[in-house]
Design a protein around this motif. Structure first.
Motif, mmCIF file in Angstrom:
data_model
loop_
_atom_site.group_PDB
_atom_site.id
_atom_site.type_symbol
_atom_site.label_atom_id
_atom_site.label_comp_id
_atom_site.label_asym_id
_atom_site.label_seq_id
_atom_site.Cartn_x
_atom_site.Cartn_y
_atom_site.Cartn_z
ATOM 1 N N LEU A 1 -4.324 -1.168 8.912
ATOM 2 C CA LEU A 1 -3.122 -0.336 8.811
ATOM 3 C C LEU A 1 -2.442 -0.222 10.171
ATOM 4 O O LEU A 1 -1.212 -0.366 10.284
ATOM 5 C CB LEU A 1 -3.486 1.051 8.286
ATOM 6 N N ALA A 2 -3.235 0.037 11.211
ATOM 7 C CA ALA A 2 -2.662 0.205 12.547
ATOM 8 C C ALA A 2 -2.076 -1.102 13.071
ATOM 9 O O ALA A 2 -1.005 -1.107 13.700
ATOM 10 C CB ALA A 2 -3.735 0.721 13.502
ATOM 11 N N LEU A 3 -2.746 -2.211 12.807
ATOM 12 C CA LEU A 3 -2.297 -3.500 13.334
ATOM 13 C C LEU A 3 -0.929 -3.881 12.769
ATOM 14 O O LEU A 3 -0.036 -4.317 13.507
ATOM 15 C CB LEU A 3 -3.323 -4.586 13.013
ATOM 16 N N MET A 4 -0.733 -3.711 11.454
ATOM 17 C CA MET A 4 0.546 -4.099 10.864
ATOM 18 C C MET A 4 1.649 -3.123 11.225
ATOM 19 O O MET A 4 2.827 -3.508 11.322
ATOM 20 C CB MET A 4 0.411 -4.242 9.357
ATOM 21 N N GLU A 5 1.311 -1.872 11.450
ATOM 22 C CA GLU A 5 2.319 -0.925 11.926
ATOM 23 C C GLU A 5 2.861 -1.379 13.284
ATOM 24 O O GLU A 5 4.087 -1.429 13.504
ATOM 25 C CB GLU A 5 1.721 0.469 12.056
ATOM 26 N N PHE B 1 -0.726 3.890 -0.417
ATOM 27 C CA PHE B 1 0.729 4.010 -0.206
ATOM 28 C C PHE B 1 1.005 5.095 0.832
ATOM 29 O O PHE B 1 1.808 4.917 1.743
ATOM 30 C CB PHE B 1 1.455 4.400 -1.496
ATOM 31 N N GLN B 2 0.345 6.244 0.648
ATOM 32 C CA GLN B 2 0.570 7.375 1.548
ATOM 33 C C GLN B 2 0.222 7.008 2.986
ATOM 34 O O GLN B 2 0.968 7.313 3.922
ATOM 35 C CB GLN B 2 -0.255 8.573 1.089
ATOM 36 N N ARG B 3 -0.913 6.353 3.162
ATOM 37 C CA ARG B 3 -1.327 6.009 4.526
ATOM 38 C C ARG B 3 -0.373 4.997 5.149
ATOM 39 O O ARG B 3 -0.103 5.040 6.356
ATOM 40 C CB ARG B 3 -2.765 5.493 4.517
ATOM 41 N N GLN B 4 0.164 4.089 4.340
ATOM 42 C CA GLN B 4 1.125 3.122 4.867
ATOM 43 C C GLN B 4 2.438 3.802 5.244
ATOM 44 O O GLN B 4 3.027 3.496 6.288
ATOM 45 C CB GLN B 4 1.350 2.024 3.821
ATOM 46 N N ILE B 5 2.891 4.737 4.414
ATOM 47 C CA ILE B 5 4.125 5.456 4.725
ATOM 48 C C ILE B 5 3.935 6.324 5.966
ATOM 49 O O ILE B 5 4.820 6.423 6.818
ATOM 50 C CB ILE B 5 4.584 6.266 3.497
ATOM 51 N N GLU B 6 2.774 6.941 6.082
ATOM 52 C CA GLU B 6 2.478 7.707 7.301
ATOM 53 C C GLU B 6 2.492 6.817 8.533
ATOM 54 O O GLU B 6 2.755 7.287 9.651
ATOM 55 C CB GLU B 6 1.119 8.400 7.168
ATOM 56 N N ARG B 7 2.212 5.534 8.335
ATOM 57 C CA ARG B 7 2.229 4.566 9.431
ATOM 58 C C ARG B 7 3.622 3.978 9.642
ATOM 59 O O ARG B 7 3.773 2.961 10.330
ATOM 60 C CB ARG B 7 1.250 3.426 9.133
#
Length: 423
Positions: A61-65, A88-94
């Motif tokens: 998640l962090a790498l793609m952000e 989804f939530q974690r991606q949007i938070e990122r």
């Protein structure tokens, strides 16, 4: 997103619907079970059981952000990979712009959990679905959906359904450019692209906001062919803009990006010239969230640009050896119902016995039955009935869809949460 809807996932009762979970957890809520922080290997989980690595998920998640930020890309990860609102939530938070989906059912799931921006990477001509979407747009002024169009007949069907629904807000659409002759959906020629755009302009129910496509369908894809197609997509956006087709917009959407060629997307989108209004350069890669041990691991753009970082496979399917009929053969109790197998067979990674793990030396998965993995073993293999065997999987899209509640486990086996999927 809707935090209340996400919170209700923790209130769901654990029962027979969910594979691999401890039988003695029946009747607990998911939240109660998560609070117990059970160990995947010693606290009652049954085989086969799919686990998602908490550490590797966070890493991906962090790498793609940071990748999207570094390359000036907006990001709408393809949610059909996981269909997991918690992810989804974690991606949007990122920092994700929203999520990408493929069919109306998936949109309904995302809306049930409060997702406000959705890119539907598919044509949408189903009248019932369009009526529902018109209602969602009317009920929520913050909701935005963008979808493909690739034919005049499709535009007419959409217009008729939306007019019949009394749509008050136009639905945003992008012309899908086909990846080439013999590729999947999309418009084949520039002349046809113009005709589709003209058909959209003739309606009050649709609004043309950009162009899009999927470079993963380029025939005989290689870096040169993929970049050539992406430049054609960019040229189409520029031509539409020069012709005034985007008049009145605040931004123009140009979108592409699967999980195999997102480096090419980043390179070519960096070349987009100044248009009449800012461009939303929307990347849609989704398989990165769990990555894999097969197809995408071989093709990930990070292999071509190691300085950008590296994704880590986050899935492991734990199965148990149930039969050892000969020195050269064994069988484990996970098969097609449990493992992704449409692109590559699972890979034997580790053997676990009496709390200790070692490499799965001399063990190869050669086939899958409905509920068995066929294992070929050499003289190096130390494998006994009862051993747990950890398998790496290929193609996360078809791993998530086989498991409705997936333990999120730390490296020592502590399960810290459960990821609910909706397929």
């Amino acid at each position: 997103m809707g935090n209340e809807a996400l919170a209700r996932l923790a209130e769901e009762r654990v029962d027979h619907r969910f594979k691999g979970l401890p039988p003695d957890a029946g009747g607990l809520t998911v939240g109660e079970l998560a609070a117990q922080r059970r160990n995947l290997f010693t606290d009652g989980f049954t085989t086969p059981v799919l686990a998602l690595s908490a550490e590797r998920l966070e890493h991906n998640l962090a790498l793609m952000e940071t990748y999207a930020d570094r390359h000036g890309l907006a990001f709408a990860p393809h949610g059909k990979t996981s269909m997991a609102p918690q992810l989804f939530q974690r991606q949007i938070e990122r920092g994700a712009w929203g999520v990408t989906l493929a069919v109306p059912h998936q949109v309904r799931v995302a809306r049930a959990f409060g997702v406000e921006r959705i890119f539907l990477a598919n044509e949408l001509v189903d009248a019932s679905a369009l009526r529902w979407i018109a209602g969602e747009l009317a009920a929520d002024p913050h909701f935005r959906l963008v979808c493909y169009v690739d034919s005049v007949s499709g535009v007419r069907l959409m217009d008729a359904a939306l007019r019949d629904a009394g749509a008050g807000r136009p639905l945003d659409v992008v012309v899908e450019l086909a990846a080439g002759e013999g590729a999947r959906t999309g418009v084949r020629t520039d002349e046809e692209c113009a005709a589709v755009a003209d058909a959209v302009a003739a309606t009050d129910t649709l609004r043309l906001v950009g162009v899009a496509g999927y470079e993963g369908e380029v025939p005989r894809a290689d870096p040169e062919r993929v970049r050539a197609w992406l430049r054609r997509l960019v040229a189409l956006a520029a031509a539409f803009d020069e012709a005034g087709r985007f008049a009145g917009l605040d931004e123009i959407v140009v979108s592409a990006g699967g999980s195999a060629w997102f480096d090419a997307v980043a390179d070519v989108f960096a070349e987009i010239p100044d248009l009449s209004v800012p461009v939303l350069k929307l990347l849609r890669s989704g398989a990165y969230v769990s990555h894999d041990d097969g197809h995408y691991r071989r093709l990930t753009p990070f292999n071509r640009a190691p300085g950008e970082g590296a994704l880590e496979p986050a899935f492991r399917l734990w199965t148990q050896v149930v039969s050892r009929p000969s020195p050269g053969q064994a069988f484990a109790n996970a098969g097609k119902r449990d493992a992704a197998y449409d692109l590559d067979l699972p890979v034997a990674q580790v053997v676990r016995r009496d709390g200790a793990e070692r490499p799965a030396t001399g063990i190869t998965v050669t086939a899958l039955s409905d509920q068995h993995a066929w294992l070929e073993t050499t003289g190096e293999a130390d494998l006994e009935v009862g051993d747990w065997l950890g398998l790496g999987l290929s193609h996360p899209c078809t791993a998530f869809d086989k498991w409705q509640l997936i333990p999120l486990a730390e490296a020592d086996g502590t399960v810290v949460d459960y990821i609910r999927t909706f397929f």
